[in-house]
Design a protein around this motif. Sequence first.
Motif, short mmCIF file in Angstrom:
data_model
loop_
_atom_site.label_atom_id
_atom_site.label_comp_id
_atom_site.label_asym_id
_atom_site.label_seq_id
_atom_site.Cartn_x
_atom_site.Cartn_y
_atom_site.Cartn_z
N TRP A 54 0.83 -1.20 0.00
CA TRP A 54 0.00 0.00 0.00
C TRP A 54 0.87 1.26 0.00
O TRP A 54 0.60 2.21 -0.75
N VAL A 55 1.91 1.28 0.81
CA VAL A 55 2.79 2.44 0.88
C VAL A 55 3.53 2.61 -0.45
O VAL A 55 3.70 3.74 -0.93
N ALA A 56 3.94 1.52 -1.08
CA ALA A 56 4.61 1.61 -2.38
C ALA A 56 3.69 2.20 -3.44
O ALA A 56 4.10 3.05 -4.24
N VAL A 57 2.44 1.76 -3.45
CA VAL A 57 1.48 2.29 -4.42
C VAL A 57 1.21 3.77 -4.15
O VAL A 57 1.16 4.58 -5.09
N GLN A 58 1.05 4.14 -2.90
CA GLN A 58 0.81 5.54 -2.56
C GLN A 58 2.00 6.42 -2.96
O GLN A 58 1.81 7.53 -3.46
N ASP A 59 3.21 5.93 -2.75
CA ASP A 59 4.40 6.69 -3.12
C ASP A 59 4.48 6.87 -4.63
O ASP A 59 4.79 7.95 -5.13
N THR A 60 4.18 5.83 -5.36
CA THR A 60 4.21 5.91 -6.82
C THR A 60 3.14 6.89 -7.34
O THR A 60 3.41 7.71 -8.23
N ARG A 61 1.96 6.81 -6.77
CA ARG A 61 0.89 7.72 -7.19
C ARG A 61 1.24 9.18 -6.88
O ARG A 61 0.96 10.07 -7.66
N ALA A 62 1.86 9.41 -5.73
CA ALA A 62 2.23 10.77 -5.35
C ALA A 62 3.28 11.35 -6.29
O ALA A 62 3.29 12.55 -6.55
#
Length: 65
Positions: A54-62
Motif C-alpha cells: 500500500w505504501v509503495a502504491v501511494q508513493d508511486t501515485r504521489a
Amino acid sequence: MTPKSGVLLLGSCVSAIAGVGSVFELSSGTPELGQMTTSLILALSIPLTAWLFWVAVQDTRANMK
C-alpha cells in the motif's frame, strides 16, 4: 516508479514469500524454526506485506502528479 517505491515493493515481495514459506512449514507438521517462531513470522508477514504494498502504491501515485 521511484527508488523508494521499488524498495518498498521489494520488501512486500520478500514478506509475502516469507508468509507462503511459513504456511508450507506449518503444514508439514514439524517446522524447522519451531511452531511458535514460524507462526509469529506468518502473523507478522501478512499485515507487513499489505502495508508495504500500500505504501509503495501511494508513493508511486504521489510521484506521478
